[in-house]
Design a protein around this motif. Structure first.
Motif, PDB file in Angstrom:
ATOM      1  N   VAL B 339       0.584  -0.862   0.182  1.00  0.00           N
ATOM      2  CA  VAL B 339      -0.001   0.245  -0.291  1.00  0.00           C
ATOM      3  C   VAL B 339       0.536   0.964  -0.200  1.00  0.00           C
ATOM      4  O   VAL B 339       1.673   1.489   1.457  1.00  0.00           O
ATOM      5  N   ILE B 340       0.422   2.441  -0.810  1.00  0.00           N
ATOM      6  CA  ILE B 340       1.823   3.417  -0.674  1.00  0.00           C
ATOM      7  C   ILE B 340       0.730   4.298   0.147  1.00  0.00           C
ATOM      8  O   ILE B 340      -0.248   4.758   0.074  1.00  0.00           O
ATOM      9  N   ALA B 341       2.091   4.669   1.148  1.00  0.00           N
ATOM     10  CA  ALA B 341       2.107   5.730   2.193  1.00  0.00           C
ATOM     11  C   ALA B 341       1.320   6.598   1.852  1.00  0.00           C
ATOM     12  O   ALA B 341       1.659   7.461   0.628  1.00  0.00           O
ATOM     13  N   GLU B 342       0.269   7.372   2.274  1.00  0.00           N
ATOM     14  CA  GLU B 342      -0.491   8.590   2.085  1.00  0.00           C
ATOM     15  C   GLU B 342       0.546   9.850   1.779  1.00  0.00           C
ATOM     16  O   GLU B 342       0.322  10.667   1.011  1.00  0.00           O
ATOM     17  N   ALA B 343       1.139   9.581   2.263  1.00  0.00           N
ATOM     18  CA  ALA B 343       2.345  10.806   2.416  1.00  0.00           C
ATOM     19  C   ALA B 343       3.257  11.104   1.176  1.00  0.00           C
ATOM     20  O   ALA B 343       3.825  12.131   0.744  1.00  0.00           O
ATOM     21  N   LYS B 344       2.985   9.044   0.307  1.00  0.00           N
ATOM     22  CA  LYS B 344       4.317   9.762  -0.767  1.00  0.00           C
ATOM     23  C   LYS B 344       3.302   9.391  -1.988  1.00  0.00           C
ATOM     24  O   LYS B 344       3.722   9.816  -3.850  1.00  0.00           O
ATOM     25  N   MET B 345       1.937   9.830  -1.827  1.00  0.00           N
ATOM     26  CA  MET B 345       0.818   9.504  -2.783  1.00  0.00           C
ATOM     27  C   MET B 345       0.899  10.573  -4.022  1.00  0.00           C
ATOM     28  O   MET B 345       0.356  10.637  -5.327  1.00  0.00           O
ATOM     29  N   PRO B 346       1.143  12.252  -3.437  1.00  0.00           N
ATOM     30  CA  PRO B 346       1.193  13.147  -4.309  1.00  0.00           C
ATOM     31  C   PRO B 346       2.110  13.671  -5.391  1.00  0.00           C
ATOM     32  O   PRO B 346       2.135  13.800  -5.893  1.00  0.00           O
ATOM     33  N   ALA B 347       3.147  12.827  -4.243  1.00  0.00           N
ATOM     34  CA  ALA B 347       4.555  12.370  -5.530  1.00  0.00           C
ATOM     35  C   ALA B 347       4.511  11.769  -6.593  1.00  0.00           C
ATOM     36  O   ALA B 347       4.903  11.559  -7.798  1.00  0.00           O
ATOM     37  N   ALA B 348       3.801  10.707  -6.328  1.00  0.00           N
ATOM     38  CA  ALA B 348       3.629   9.529  -7.486  1.00  0.00           C
ATOM     39  C   ALA B 348       2.690  10.363  -8.424  1.00  0.00           C
ATOM     40  O   ALA B 348       2.814  10.254  -9.497  1.00  0.00           O
ATOM     41  N   ALA B 368      10.055   6.344 -12.787  1.00  0.00           N
ATOM     42  CA  ALA B 368       9.377   7.699 -12.144  1.00  0.00           C
ATOM     43  C   ALA B 368       8.249   7.142 -10.882  1.00  0.00           C
ATOM     44  O   ALA B 368       8.526   8.118  -9.670  1.00  0.00           O
ATOM     45  N   LEU B 369       7.542   6.659 -11.377  1.00  0.00           N
ATOM     46  CA  LEU B 369       6.504   6.308  -9.827  1.00  0.00           C
ATOM     47  C   LEU B 369       7.173   5.503  -8.781  1.00  0.00           C
ATOM     48  O   LEU B 369       7.115   5.488  -7.973  1.00  0.00           O
ATOM     49  N   SER B 370       7.350   4.193  -9.216  1.00  0.00           N
ATOM     50  CA  SER B 370       9.067   3.242  -8.180  1.00  0.00           C
ATOM     51  C   SER B 370       9.682   4.027  -6.980  1.00  0.00           C
ATOM     52  O   SER B 370       9.475   3.942  -6.515  1.00  0.00           O
ATOM     53  N   LEU B 371      10.039   4.820  -8.416  1.00  0.00           N
ATOM     54  CA  LEU B 371      11.420   6.243  -7.072  1.00  0.00           C
ATOM     55  C   LEU B 371      10.005   7.136  -6.208  1.00  0.00           C
ATOM     56  O   LEU B 371      10.642   7.686  -4.959  1.00  0.00           O
ATOM     57  N   ALA B 372       8.401   7.695  -6.776  1.00  0.00           N
ATOM     58  CA  ALA B 372       7.652   8.430  -5.933  1.00  0.00           C
ATOM     59  C   ALA B 372       7.152   7.417  -4.655  1.00  0.00           C
ATOM     60  O   ALA B 372       7.198   7.911  -3.648  1.00  0.00           O
ATOM     61  N   SER B 376       7.353  -1.492  -7.179  1.00  0.00           N
ATOM     62  CA  SER B 376       7.220  -1.666  -8.032  1.00  0.00           C
ATOM     63  C   SER B 376       5.778  -1.585  -8.576  1.00  0.00           C
ATOM     64  O   SER B 376       4.395  -1.829  -8.216  1.00  0.00           O
ATOM     65  N   PHE B 377       5.267  -0.896 -10.330  1.00  0.00           N
ATOM     66  CA  PHE B 377       3.785  -0.932 -10.732  1.00  0.00           C
ATOM     67  C   PHE B 377       4.208  -1.694 -12.368  1.00  0.00           C
ATOM     68  O   PHE B 377       5.001  -2.594 -12.448  1.00  0.00           O
ATOM     69  N   ASN B 378       2.690  -2.350 -12.135  1.00  0.00           N
ATOM     70  CA  ASN B 378       2.578  -3.434 -13.589  1.00  0.00           C
ATOM     71  C   ASN B 378       2.470  -3.016 -14.797  1.00  0.00           C
ATOM     72  O   ASN B 378       1.763  -1.824 -14.788  1.00  0.00           O
ATOM     73  N   ALA B 379       3.153  -2.470 -15.112  1.00  0.00           N
ATOM     74  CA  ALA B 379       3.559  -2.217 -16.918  1.00  0.00           C
ATOM     75  C   ALA B 379       2.229  -1.505 -17.072  1.00  0.00           C
ATOM     76  O   ALA B 379       1.627  -0.878 -18.472  1.00  0.00           O
ATOM     77  N   ALA B 380       1.854  -3.047 -17.650  1.00  0.00           N
ATOM     78  CA  ALA B 380      -0.045  -2.728 -18.608  1.00  0.00           C
ATOM     79  C   ALA B 380      -0.520  -1.629 -17.689  1.00  0.00           C
ATOM     80  O   ALA B 380      -0.962  -0.978 -18.047  1.00  0.00           O
ATOM     81  N   LYS B 381      -0.991  -1.742 -16.697  1.00  0.00           N
ATOM     82  CA  LYS B 381      -1.305  -0.643 -15.975  1.00  0.00           C
ATOM     83  C   LYS B 381      -0.786   0.594 -15.746  1.00  0.00           C
ATOM     84  O   LYS B 381      -1.729   1.555 -15.987  1.00  0.00           O
ATOM     85  N   VAL B 382       0.155   0.649 -16.352  1.00  0.00           N
ATOM     86  CA  VAL B 382       1.030   2.084 -15.929  1.00  0.00           C
ATOM     87  C   VAL B 382       0.419   2.500 -17.378  1.00  0.00           C
ATOM     88  O   VAL B 382       0.260   3.779 -17.021  1.00  0.00           O
ATOM     89  N   GLU B 383       0.411   1.928 -18.437  1.00  0.00           N
ATOM     90  CA  GLU B 383       0.206   1.940 -20.052  1.00  0.00           C
ATOM     91  C   GLU B 383      -1.181   2.745 -19.854  1.00  0.00           C
ATOM     92  O   GLU B 383      -1.749   3.571 -21.061  1.00  0.00           O
ATOM     93  N   ALA B 401      -5.372   8.629  -7.058  1.00  0.00           N
ATOM     94  CA  ALA B 401      -4.549   7.623  -6.378  1.00  0.00           C
ATOM     95  C   ALA B 401      -4.856   6.327  -6.437  1.00  0.00           C
ATOM     96  O   ALA B 401      -4.477   5.689  -5.847  1.00  0.00           O
ATOM     97  N   ILE B 402      -6.347   6.083  -6.579  1.00  0.00           N
ATOM     98  CA  ILE B 402      -6.512   4.785  -7.035  1.00  0.00           C
ATOM     99  C   ILE B 402      -6.314   3.530  -7.885  1.00  0.00           C
ATOM    100  O   ILE B 402      -6.083   3.129  -8.075  1.00  0.00           O
ATOM    101  N   ARG B 403      -6.337   4.466  -9.226  1.00  0.00           N
ATOM    102  CA  ARG B 403      -5.533   3.917 -10.153  1.00  0.00           C
ATOM    103  C   ARG B 403      -4.496   3.814  -9.726  1.00  0.00           C
ATOM    104  O   ARG B 403      -3.433   2.654 -10.432  1.00  0.00           O
ATOM    105  N   ILE B 404      -3.095   4.838  -9.850  1.00  0.00           N
ATOM    106  CA  ILE B 404      -1.823   4.190  -8.847  1.00  0.00           C
ATOM    107  C   ILE B 404      -1.801   2.828  -8.441  1.00  0.00           C
ATOM    108  O   ILE B 404      -1.111   2.311  -8.411  1.00  0.00           O
ATOM    109  N   GLN B 405      -3.021   3.041  -6.878  1.00  0.00           N
ATOM    110  CA  GLN B 405      -2.846   1.832  -6.340  1.00  0.00           C
ATOM    111  C   GLN B 405      -2.851   0.619  -6.106  1.00  0.00           C
ATOM    112  O   GLN B 405      -2.776   0.295  -6.899  1.00  0.00           O
TER     113      GLN B 405
END
Lengths: 62, 650
Positions: B339-348, B368-372, B376-383, B401-405
């Protein structure tokens, strides 16, 4: 060897079986998918444990 | 890892305590029998076959296998069974029928000592040093995984979990030596089977049985990216990709979720890696060498092969059940994920918007998302996310935020525990967690006992302090047991501190293990193989592994620890394909170099010296067993059952 491993294994599962059976018997509401799994599995482990240490005792008696 | 945490009740802790008391009790009960170094390191070669057989299996069954195989069951489906039916059973039968007579009959006390008897000190030293280092790291990796698991699941402090679990293993190995490890491994085998069996039964019942699972997985196979199981939204497999073992493989790397071709699977896994592990790894062979006589030693791997064949039911099926549940409406099951921490979500969110504005590609956006977000993220969903951000009005923060999570990759390692949490009421929960703890302890005790034997006999006695008394070597065995545990803890901290540590350690394993079987195969079955040939072959094979890795990479990886850091001559479809081809290449190089150098160098051992060490020079002994009880006959029957299993799940 001096130690027949069936004996400690049997004793351990007998005790665990007793614990689970008691838990299932006194808490019949704690079920999984409507099954009192603690009671069923507890009895199964109890039987397995008794068979294990029973076979160790039989081998020792021969 | 985000497995929902659980709270243990009094009964759960009671089961855990009972288990700990019994394993330590076994160590103390055996203490009186530890009179000589042979008792401590070799169990006095006095253990019945059914005990060594189950220990043979249990020593290999670390916590990583339980967790990792369930994860693979979800990611690859029934093809994961190849690690058992192709990658273990044939090798175990080969060990019993052809190799055990030489290991046991030569009276060698360890696998490296067999190499010394067959070849020379150089080969023994190379094998014993690499084996000792690998066992410590293997033990450390497992320890780190367990401590993290207990921390995430039960909230237990990482350091306390690490030290307490290690101390329990130390206590019973120190008291009862190899016998204690073998006996507790048998207890742990039953604990693992009986602890996880009810979870499998309840999972099958919940998912609607095997036919319902097959139906659900057919839907997953045609659209795997919807379940974060493919890196491209356009990826689609045949409907039986998750429920057939061989058909997807025959279609080539693009037709199966493993990304493996048939040759890499059969030769790379089924021959090189499998035989290299089961036939030469002292961790498992040591159990067979502790058997009471030759018959028991040969039967050890055969007895182990029976449960090993059925183990996919226990370790792979949970992953498939979890995948079927996640694909079923109304079951309320989701794969665990970070779960992405609330504090990190704006950066994502900012990272996605900036990537969309600058026209960055999917891989750059995912990085960039992984760093923020720190995951790790799924490439198909990032696309999908990138396309939505580029087209039309900007996505509101809450929706983004929902879609990034949702794009975070599933944590498949949490599958087995998520099922334990879902199905086990207090009581059964304690049993399942004790089973997990038992799997870790059996693996660690196996590593530590193999390490203390190889250190004492093959390094300390051979090169540092020869001609000491038997009591001295017994004392050294105990000292090095403590040292082995402390080094394992150090390796666990190493694995936890660097994100790439696991990759690097496993890479070293692959480099050293891949060529090993070629040396043993030629040594046991070709009397012309010389010590120089074996040593140069081993070094060449290891170097070939490193070179292959430096010149190849798999799709989606950047040059570096994943390979390709000299030049990329070949891009393979998956990490697994790269590993299998690396092993095949290293084996071939080691085999050819050993043959060529052996033919070019003089023999240093006479036929008499090689009697009992080489197949053709060892007289066939008359067997006093009925034909149906001979290892060869049992091996053929087991192989036939294995073929039938492959046919059923073809």
């Amino acid at each position: 060897m001096g130690l027949d491993i069936r004996f400690p294994i049997g004793m351990m599962f007998t005790l665990i079986g007793l614990l689970l059976t008691a838990s299932g018997f006194f808490n019949p509401d704690k079920t999984s998918l409507g099954i009192n799994i603690n009671l069923i599995w507890g009895v199964a482990l109890l039987i397995f444990g008794i068979l294990m240490w029973g076979s160790a005792l039989r081998a020792k008696g021969k | 890892m985000n497995i929902p945490s659980v709270h243990l009740g009094v009964i759960d802790y009671s089961i855990l305590a009972l288990y700990v008391v019994f394993v330590i009790g076994i160590g103390f009960a055996l203490k009186r029998q530890m009179k000589t170094s042979s008792d401590f390191f070799l169990s006095g070669r006095n253990i019945p076959a059914w005990v060594t057989g189950l220990a043979f299996l249990s020593a290999n069954l670390g916590a990583l296998e339980l967790v990792g195989m369930a994860a693979s069951g979800a990611k690859y489906g029934i093809a994961t069974c190849h690690f058992y039916w192709v990658g273990a059973i044939p090798a175990m039968i080969f060990l019993a029928v052809f190799m055990m007579p030489f290991y046991y009959g030569s009276k060698a006390r360890s696998v490296p000592e067999y190499l010394k008897l067959r070849f020379d000190e150089r080969t023994r030293a190379f094998n014993s040093i690499s084996f000792a280092v690998m066992t410590i790291f293997a033990s450390g990796i497992s320890l780190n995984a367990l401590a993290k698991l207990l921390h995430n699941l039960l909230g237990w402090e990482y350091n306390i979990s690490l030290w307490v679990c290690s101390f329990i293993v130390l206590l019973y190995v120190l008291k009862g030596g190899l016998t204690s490890a073998i006996y507790t491994e048998v207890l742990q085998f039953f604990m693992i089977v009986l602890g996880f069996a009810p979870v499998i039964y309840l999972g099958l019942k919940d998912a609607g049985g095997w036919d319902a699972i097959k139906q659900k997985l057919a839907g997953v196979a045609v659209n795997p990216s919807a379940y974060n199981l493919a890196d491209s939204a356009s990826t689609s497999f045949h409907s039986d990709a998750w429920t057939s073992a061989w058909k997807p493989l025959l279609g080539g790397p693009s037709a199966n979720p493993m990304g493996i071709d048939l040759f890499a699977m059969v030769f790379g896994l089924g021959f090189v890696l499998s035989f290299g592990y089961w036939c030469t790894n002292f961790l498992v062979v040591q159990r067979a060498m502790a058997a009471k006589d030759m018959k028991a030693a040969r039967n050890t791997p055969l007895i182990a092969a029976v449960p090993k064949m059925l183990f996919p039911l226990l370790v792979i099926l949970p992953g498939m059940i979890a995948l079927a549940l996640s694909a079923t409406q109304g079951k309320g099951y989701q794969f665990p994920k970070a779960v992405i921490a609330e504090a990190k979500m704006p950066a994502a969110i900012t990272a996605v918007r900036q990537s969309a504005a600058s026209g960055a590609d999917v891989a750059t956006t995912a990085r960039a998302l992984s760093l923020a977000a720190g995951t790790s993220f799924n490439a198909a969903k990032v696309e999908e996310l990138l396309q939505a951000s580029k087209s039309g009005a900007p996505i509101p923060d809450a929706q983004a935020a929902i879609r990034i999570q949702d794009a975070v990759v599933n944590d498949y390692d949490g599958v087995i525990l998520s099922l334990v949490k879902r199905y086990c009421p207090t009581g059964l929960l304690g049993l399942a967690l004790t089973a997990l703890l038992a799997s870790f302890m059996s693996g660690m005790a196996g590593n530590v006992t193999a390490f203390n034997t190889v250190w004492t006999y093959d390094l300390y006695q051979a090169y540092i302090a020869p001609d000491k008394s038997d009591e001295h070597y017994s004392w050294m065995g105990r000292v090095v047991t403590v040292a082995g545990i402390i080094l394992s803890i150090g390796a666990a901290y190493f694995a936890s501190m660097w994100t790439n540590a696991m990759d690097i350690i496993q890479l070293v394993f692959a480099f050293v293990n891949a060529p090993l079987f070629a040396t043993f195969l030629l040594g046991m079955f070709w009397s012309r193989t010389t010590g120089t040939g074996a040593f140069v072959g081993l070094i060449s094979g290891t170097a070939a592994s490193a070179l292959f890795h430096a010149c190849t990479i798999s799709v989606g990886n950047l040059p570096g620890v994943k390979g390709g850091y000299i030049h990329t001559f070949w891009t393979l479809p998956s990490d697994m394909a790269q590993n299998f081809w690396l092993a095949s290449f290293a084996f071939t190089v080691c085999f050819l170099v050993t043959v060529i150098v052996s033919l070019a160098t003089p023999r240093t051992k006479s036929n008499e010296e090689l009697t009992g060490l080489v197949y053709s020079l060892t007289p066939k002994q008359s067997v006093d067993q009925a034909w149906y009880a001979r290892p060869g006959t049992i091996g053929v029957v087991l192989l036939a059952v294995c073929v039938i299993l492959n046919y059923i799940f073809w």
